[in-house]
Design an enzyme around this catalytic site. Structure first.
Site, PDB file in Angstrom:
ATOM      1  N   ASN A  28      -9.884   2.021   8.212  1.00  0.00           N
ATOM      2  CA  ASN A  28     -11.197   2.169   8.846  1.00  0.00           C
ATOM      3  C   ASN A  28     -11.175   1.960  10.359  1.00  0.00           C
ATOM      4  O   ASN A  28     -12.223   2.034  10.998  1.00  0.00           O
ATOM      5  CB  ASN A  28     -12.234   1.247   8.185  1.00  0.00           C
ATOM      6  CG  ASN A  28     -11.858  -0.212   8.282  1.00  0.00           C
ATOM      7  OD1 ASN A  28     -10.804  -0.547   8.816  1.00  0.00           O
ATOM      8  ND2 ASN A  28     -12.707  -1.086   7.768  1.00  0.00           N
ATOM      9  N   TYR A  74       0.806  -1.226   0.000  1.00  0.00           N
ATOM     10  CA  TYR A  74       0.000   0.000   0.000  1.00  0.00           C
ATOM     11  C   TYR A  74       0.839   1.276   0.000  1.00  0.00           C
ATOM     12  O   TYR A  74       0.295   2.372  -0.155  1.00  0.00           O
ATOM     13  CB  TYR A  74      -0.917   0.026   1.231  1.00  0.00           C
ATOM     14  CG  TYR A  74      -1.949  -1.065   1.249  1.00  0.00           C
ATOM     15  CD1 TYR A  74      -2.987  -1.082   0.322  1.00  0.00           C
ATOM     16  CD2 TYR A  74      -1.889  -2.093   2.186  1.00  0.00           C
ATOM     17  CE1 TYR A  74      -3.937  -2.091   0.331  1.00  0.00           C
ATOM     18  CE2 TYR A  74      -2.838  -3.106   2.210  1.00  0.00           C
ATOM     19  CZ  TYR A  74      -3.857  -3.101   1.277  1.00  0.00           C
ATOM     20  OH  TYR A  74      -4.796  -4.103   1.289  1.00  0.00           O
ATOM     21  N   TYR A 106      -5.067  -0.355   9.719  1.00  0.00           N
ATOM     22  CA  TYR A 106      -5.873  -0.210   8.505  1.00  0.00           C
ATOM     23  C   TYR A 106      -6.780   0.998   8.670  1.00  0.00           C
ATOM     24  O   TYR A 106      -7.150   1.393   9.772  1.00  0.00           O
ATOM     25  CB  TYR A 106      -6.643  -1.478   8.112  1.00  0.00           C
ATOM     26  CG  TYR A 106      -5.707  -2.546   7.589  1.00  0.00           C
ATOM     27  CD1 TYR A 106      -5.209  -2.474   6.291  1.00  0.00           C
ATOM     28  CD2 TYR A 106      -5.269  -3.577   8.406  1.00  0.00           C
ATOM     29  CE1 TYR A 106      -4.317  -3.419   5.816  1.00  0.00           C
ATOM     30  CE2 TYR A 106      -4.373  -4.528   7.950  1.00  0.00           C
ATOM     31  CZ  TYR A 106      -3.897  -4.445   6.650  1.00  0.00           C
ATOM     32  OH  TYR A 106      -3.004  -5.370   6.188  1.00  0.00           O
ATOM     33  N   HIS A 119      -4.307   6.265  -1.174  1.00  0.00           N
ATOM     34  CA  HIS A 119      -4.872   6.306   0.179  1.00  0.00           C
ATOM     35  C   HIS A 119      -3.802   6.568   1.237  1.00  0.00           C
ATOM     36  O   HIS A 119      -4.139   6.876   2.386  1.00  0.00           O
ATOM     37  CB  HIS A 119      -5.564   4.967   0.476  1.00  0.00           C
ATOM     38  CG  HIS A 119      -6.919   5.086   1.097  1.00  0.00           C
ATOM     39  ND1 HIS A 119      -7.625   6.272   1.186  1.00  0.00           N
ATOM     40  CD2 HIS A 119      -7.733   4.152   1.670  1.00  0.00           C
ATOM     41  CE1 HIS A 119      -8.795   6.055   1.778  1.00  0.00           C
ATOM     42  NE2 HIS A 119      -8.882   4.784   2.090  1.00  0.00           N
ATOM     43  N   ASN A 176     -13.306   6.855   5.456  1.00  0.00           N
ATOM     44  CA  ASN A 176     -13.492   5.945   6.592  1.00  0.00           C
ATOM     45  C   ASN A 176     -12.520   6.205   7.738  1.00  0.00           C
ATOM     46  O   ASN A 176     -12.848   5.972   8.903  1.00  0.00           O
ATOM     47  CB  ASN A 176     -13.387   4.488   6.137  1.00  0.00           C
ATOM     48  CG  ASN A 176     -14.589   4.073   5.317  1.00  0.00           C
ATOM     49  OD1 ASN A 176     -15.690   4.581   5.514  1.00  0.00           O
ATOM     50  ND2 ASN A 176     -14.392   3.158   4.382  1.00  0.00           N
TER      51      ASN A 176
END
Length: 201
Positions: free
Chosen positions: A68, A15, A66, A20, A114
């Site tokens: 959220n 990631y 993560y 993001h 989120n």
């Protein structure tokens, strides 16, 4: 005065370069500027460093929960150091701004993000600062003639790396944000916003 700067993103090498993770990119740069090393801190569920920035002591945090579940990490650190919501700055990717734009604001809704949603829930407050790093929206990739009825895949978009020309202007936006950080950290947020938003952000 800002006592905690949080960068939002997802943990894991897969990631690192994705849209993001723009919040991580900013905090990584701040840590480099301060000569601080972000280390895994289990009690805060994230990578953490105490840094000396612009003559002030500032906590840097990259939640590793993560996206959220980011609030779990933020609230753990904020409670431990007795930091109020309005002393927190959260740097995050922003779909509603084009690549190359960056905005500073206090409070507001989550805009479907989120990470922000979870932080607001855990803090029981929306009154924290946000640094919104524009990444654009997948609908902008669809020709106008084909937009009617099209459902852009936002989840897929934010988990992909920006194109090179997007990355270049996002990096430039982060540099502009870093230039106003001394004012932000010292609580001179009006001055920081005027400078940041005037400079083509």
């Amino acid at each position: 005065m800002i006592k905690l700067i949080v960068g939002l993103g997802n943990p894991g090498a897969e990631y690192t370069a994705t849209r993001h993770n723009a919040g991580f990119w900013l905090v990584d740069q701040l840590a480099r500027e301060a000569g601080a090393t972000l280390r895994d801190e289990r009690r805060f569920h994230g990578f953490y460093a105490k840094a000396r920035l612009y003559g002030e002591e500032v906590h840097l945090l990259e939640p590793q929960t993560y996206m959220n579940r980011s609030g779990q990490s933020v609230v753990a650190l904020a409670h431990f150091f007795k930091i109020l919501p309005n002393e927190i700055l959260v740097a995050h990717d922003e779909l509603d701004l084009p690549p190359g734009a960056v905005k500073l604001k206090l409070g507001g809704g989550s805009g479907g993000h989120n990470g922000l949603k979870d932080i607001s829930a855990h803090l029981s407050s929306q009154q924290y600062w946000r640094l919104r790093i524009g990444i654009g929206h997948p609908r902008d990739m669809i020709p106008e003639s084909a937009r009617a009825g099209a459902k852009p895949d936002v989840a897929n978009f934010v988990l992909k790396p920006p194109r090179k020309e997007e990355q270049d202007v996002i990096d430039a936006a982060i540099e502009r944000a870093l230039a106003v950080m001394p004012a932000v950290v010292k609580g001179e947020t009006e001055r920081a916003m005027m400078q940041l938003h005037r400079n083509g952000a």
